[in-house]
Motif scaffolding. Structure first.
Motif, PDB file in Angstrom:
ATOM      1  N   ILE A  51      25.579 -72.447 -54.861  1.00  0.00           N
ATOM      2  CA  ILE A  51      24.135 -72.193 -54.634  1.00  0.00           C
ATOM      3  C   ILE A  51      23.827 -72.147 -53.576  1.00  0.00           C
ATOM      4  O   ILE A  51      22.770 -70.894 -53.431  1.00  0.00           O
ATOM      5  CB  ILE A  51      23.165 -72.880 -55.586  1.00  0.00           C
ATOM      6  CG1 ILE A  51      23.521 -72.793 -57.482  1.00  0.00           C
ATOM      7  CG2 ILE A  51      21.873 -72.370 -56.365  1.00  0.00           C
ATOM      8  CD1 ILE A  51      23.970 -71.968 -57.680  1.00  0.00           C
ATOM      9  N   THR A  52      23.732 -73.068 -52.674  1.00  0.00           N
ATOM     10  CA  THR A  52      23.112 -73.108 -51.556  1.00  0.00           C
ATOM     11  C   THR A  52      22.921 -72.041 -50.728  1.00  0.00           C
ATOM     12  O   THR A  52      22.382 -71.558 -49.768  1.00  0.00           O
ATOM     13  CB  THR A  52      23.746 -74.355 -50.717  1.00  0.00           C
ATOM     14  OG1 THR A  52      24.604 -74.397 -50.581  1.00  0.00           O
ATOM     15  CG2 THR A  52      22.053 -75.429 -50.975  1.00  0.00           C
ATOM     16  N   PRO A  53      24.206 -70.707 -50.367  1.00  0.00           N
ATOM     17  CA  PRO A  53      24.272 -70.245 -49.639  1.00  0.00           C
ATOM     18  C   PRO A  53      23.516 -68.576 -50.096  1.00  0.00           C
ATOM     19  O   PRO A  53      23.170 -68.131 -49.614  1.00  0.00           O
ATOM     20  CB  PRO A  53      26.016 -69.791 -50.149  1.00  0.00           C
ATOM     21  CG  PRO A  53      26.678 -70.696 -50.149  1.00  0.00           C
ATOM     22  CD  PRO A  53      26.164 -71.390 -51.375  1.00  0.00           C
ATOM     23  N   LYS A  54      23.095 -68.537 -51.667  1.00  0.00           N
ATOM     24  CA  LYS A  54      22.944 -67.601 -51.554  1.00  0.00           C
ATOM     25  C   LYS A  54      21.101 -68.290 -51.698  1.00  0.00           C
ATOM     26  O   LYS A  54      20.449 -67.175 -50.444  1.00  0.00           O
ATOM     27  CB  LYS A  54      22.599 -67.575 -53.613  1.00  0.00           C
ATOM     28  CG  LYS A  54      23.607 -67.119 -53.918  1.00  0.00           C
ATOM     29  CD  LYS A  54      23.695 -67.535 -55.471  1.00  0.00           C
ATOM     30  CE  LYS A  54      25.143 -67.049 -56.491  1.00  0.00           C
ATOM     31  NZ  LYS A  54      25.029 -66.947 -57.485  1.00  0.00           N
ATOM     32  N   LEU A  55      20.236 -69.199 -52.205  1.00  0.00           N
ATOM     33  CA  LEU A  55      19.699 -69.923 -50.940  1.00  0.00           C
ATOM     34  C   LEU A  55      19.400 -69.669 -50.116  1.00  0.00           C
ATOM     35  O   LEU A  55      17.974 -68.945 -48.501  1.00  0.00           O
ATOM     36  CB  LEU A  55      19.968 -70.894 -51.574  1.00  0.00           C
ATOM     37  CG  LEU A  55      18.271 -72.044 -50.784  1.00  0.00           C
ATOM     38  CD1 LEU A  55      16.926 -71.050 -51.866  1.00  0.00           C
ATOM     39  CD2 LEU A  55      17.567 -73.856 -51.331  1.00  0.00           C
ATOM     40  N   TRP A  56      20.062 -70.112 -49.123  1.00  0.00           N
ATOM     41  CA  TRP A  56      20.301 -70.423 -47.331  1.00  0.00           C
ATOM     42  C   TRP A  56      19.954 -68.222 -46.913  1.00  0.00           C
ATOM     43  O   TRP A  56      19.469 -68.157 -45.764  1.00  0.00           O
ATOM     44  CB  TRP A  56      21.317 -70.413 -46.249  1.00  0.00           C
ATOM     45  CG  TRP A  56      22.133 -71.442 -46.540  1.00  0.00           C
ATOM     46  CD1 TRP A  56      23.118 -72.353 -47.151  1.00  0.00           C
ATOM     47  CD2 TRP A  56      20.727 -73.137 -47.230  1.00  0.00           C
ATOM     48  NE1 TRP A  56      22.810 -73.564 -47.251  1.00  0.00           N
ATOM     49  CE2 TRP A  56      21.523 -74.918 -47.388  1.00  0.00           C
ATOM     50  CE3 TRP A  56      18.961 -72.868 -47.811  1.00  0.00           C
ATOM     51  CZ2 TRP A  56      21.008 -75.335 -47.985  1.00  0.00           C
ATOM     52  CZ3 TRP A  56      18.817 -74.087 -47.499  1.00  0.00           C
ATOM     53  CH2 TRP A  56      19.630 -75.432 -48.023  1.00  0.00           C
ATOM     54  N   SER A  57      20.626 -67.799 -47.706  1.00  0.00           N
ATOM     55  CA  SER A  57      20.333 -65.472 -47.522  1.00  0.00           C
ATOM     56  C   SER A  57      19.249 -65.734 -46.969  1.00  0.00           C
ATOM     57  O   SER A  57      18.813 -64.475 -46.983  1.00  0.00           O
ATOM     58  CB  SER A  57      21.239 -65.198 -48.179  1.00  0.00           C
ATOM     59  OG  SER A  57      21.351 -65.523 -49.546  1.00  0.00           O
ATOM     60  N   LEU A  58      18.572 -66.185 -48.343  1.00  0.00           N
ATOM     61  CA  LEU A  58      16.955 -65.754 -48.641  1.00  0.00           C
ATOM     62  C   LEU A  58      16.340 -66.508 -47.462  1.00  0.00           C
ATOM     63  O   LEU A  58      15.103 -66.353 -46.350  1.00  0.00           O
ATOM     64  CB  LEU A  58      16.942 -66.760 -49.688  1.00  0.00           C
ATOM     65  CG  LEU A  58      15.124 -66.450 -50.664  1.00  0.00           C
ATOM     66  CD1 LEU A  58      14.126 -64.661 -51.081  1.00  0.00           C
ATOM     67  CD2 LEU A  58      15.039 -66.997 -51.768  1.00  0.00           C
ATOM     68  N   ALA A  59      16.281 -68.145 -47.266  1.00  0.00           N
ATOM     69  CA  ALA A  59      15.968 -68.506 -46.276  1.00  0.00           C
ATOM     70  C   ALA A  59      16.308 -69.400 -45.649  1.00  0.00           C
ATOM     71  O   ALA A  59      16.719 -70.589 -46.233  1.00  0.00           O
ATOM     72  CB  ALA A  59      14.335 -68.949 -46.540  1.00  0.00           C
ATOM     73  N   ASN A  60      16.520 -70.207 -44.408  1.00  0.00           N
ATOM     74  CA  ASN A  60      17.499 -71.366 -44.548  1.00  0.00           C
ATOM     75  C   ASN A  60      16.420 -72.015 -43.464  1.00  0.00           C
ATOM     76  O   ASN A  60      17.168 -73.226 -42.578  1.00  0.00           O
ATOM     77  CB  ASN A  60      18.659 -70.983 -43.560  1.00  0.00           C
ATOM     78  CG  ASN A  60      18.838 -70.365 -42.313  1.00  0.00           C
ATOM     79  OD1 ASN A  60      18.061 -70.052 -42.213  1.00  0.00           O
ATOM     80  ND2 ASN A  60      19.807 -70.052 -42.119  1.00  0.00           N
ATOM     81  N   THR A  61      15.061 -71.601 -43.219  1.00  0.00           N
ATOM     82  CA  THR A  61      14.627 -72.845 -42.482  1.00  0.00           C
ATOM     83  C   THR A  61      13.243 -72.845 -42.573  1.00  0.00           C
ATOM     84  O   THR A  61      12.439 -72.302 -43.678  1.00  0.00           O
ATOM     85  CB  THR A  61      13.695 -72.356 -40.362  1.00  0.00           C
ATOM     86  OG1 THR A  61      13.529 -70.438 -40.869  1.00  0.00           O
ATOM     87  CG2 THR A  61      15.365 -71.768 -40.098  1.00  0.00           C
ATOM     88  N   PRO A  62      12.706 -74.174 -42.449  1.00  0.00           N
ATOM     89  CA  PRO A  62      10.965 -74.238 -42.992  1.00  0.00           C
ATOM     90  C   PRO A  62      10.302 -72.967 -43.168  1.00  0.00           C
ATOM     91  O   PRO A  62       9.261 -72.728 -43.707  1.00  0.00           O
ATOM     92  CB  PRO A  62      10.577 -75.544 -42.412  1.00  0.00           C
ATOM     93  CG  PRO A  62      12.277 -75.942 -41.729  1.00  0.00           C
ATOM     94  CD  PRO A  62      12.945 -75.089 -41.571  1.00  0.00           C
ATOM     95  N   GLU A  63      10.370 -72.563 -41.906  1.00  0.00           N
ATOM     96  CA  GLU A  63       8.936 -71.644 -41.302  1.00  0.00           C
ATOM     97  C   GLU A  63       9.580 -69.762 -42.463  1.00  0.00           C
ATOM     98  O   GLU A  63       9.035 -69.597 -43.190  1.00  0.00           O
ATOM     99  CB  GLU A  63       8.993 -70.743 -39.883  1.00  0.00           C
ATOM    100  CG  GLU A  63       9.187 -72.375 -39.291  1.00  0.00           C
ATOM    101  CD  GLU A  63       9.407 -73.156 -38.462  1.00  0.00           C
ATOM    102  OE1 GLU A  63       9.596 -73.756 -38.199  1.00  0.00           O
ATOM    103  OE2 GLU A  63      11.095 -72.637 -39.073  1.00  0.00           O
ATOM    104  N   ALA A  64      10.435 -70.168 -42.660  1.00  0.00           N
ATOM    105  CA  ALA A  64      11.311 -68.607 -43.610  1.00  0.00           C
ATOM    106  C   ALA A  64      11.013 -69.164 -44.781  1.00  0.00           C
ATOM    107  O   ALA A  64      10.614 -68.905 -46.051  1.00  0.00           O
ATOM    108  CB  ALA A  64      12.678 -68.195 -43.287  1.00  0.00           C
TER     109      ALA A  64
END
Length: 217
Positions: A51-64
């Motif tokens: 799941i997480t690769p899809k989530l990181w492609s959306l945002a992978n920093t707190p700011e994003a």
């Protein structure tokens, strides 16, 4: 064997079996590890890693991530279970990291435990695996095995944590908690061993004939 002797054997044998255990959850920094551990509650690491690769492609920093609507986060994390709660926690903790910590994950267990969706075990995992601070996060595998090996009375995970910290040298904690998890998954699972099957159980308790019931956390 005494409890101390059992602990010594466990430490030695697991060191042979898993000399350099990898971190099960894929991540790139303290923030992505924090979110991945949060998602792993009542979910397998394998599923989280899908799941997480899809989530990181959306945002992978707190700011994003703080700018992403909760509904969009939920669509991605839903397969991990508890989707609404986890999505809200991820969005909210990301905003807190931006507002209070300059977008950085704090290297402080008390501060971590104040973040939404972050419990004691999650905070300890981040302290151990991201910051190298000696910690002994206790999950269901560790709780079960510590009881089977009679290293704790095991009424709850906090008691198990305290007992294991007393038994094992602090220098071993960060690696040992991973070693126990891997051994539990591969050899001493909830259904695969009842305290009378796997190598370590039979070595520690060769006279044990009856299945050992473990107390749930």
């Amino acid at each position: 064997m005494t409890k101390t002797e059992r602990a010594s054997y466990v430490l030695h044998r697991l060191g042979q079996l898993y000399p350099d255990p990898p971190i099960p959850l894929d991540h790139t920094d303290a923030y992505t590890l924090l979110v991945a551990v949060l998602l792993s509650a009542q979910c397998t690491d394998v599923r989280v890693n899908l799941i997480t690769p899809k989530l990181w492609s959306l945002a992978n920093t707190p700011e994003a991530m703080a700018k992403i609507p909760v509904e969009e986060i939920e669509k991605i994390v839903k397969p991990c279970g508890l989707g609404p709660q986890k999505a809200k926690a991820i969005q909210k903790l990301s905003q807190i990291l931006v507002d209070q910590y300059g977008g950085q994950v704090p290297q402080d267990i008390d501060a971590l435990e104040q973040l939404p969706g972050v419990g004691h075990k999650t905070a300890q995992v981040v302290m151990a695996q991201s910051f190298g601070v000696p910690s002994f996060p206790v999950d269901t595998h560790i709780h079960r095995l510590a009881q089977r090996w009679k290293l704790t009375e095991g009424k709850n995970v906090l008691q198990t944590e305290r007992d294991l910290k007393r038994l094992f040298p602090i220098s071993s904690w960060n690696k040992l908690h991973l070693q126990i998890i891997f051994y539990g998954r591969e050899h001493c699972s909830a259904r695969g061993c009842d305290g009378t099957v796997c190598e370590i159980c039979t070595t520690l308790f060769p006279e044990r004939k009856k299945a050992l019931k473990t107390k749930k956390a």
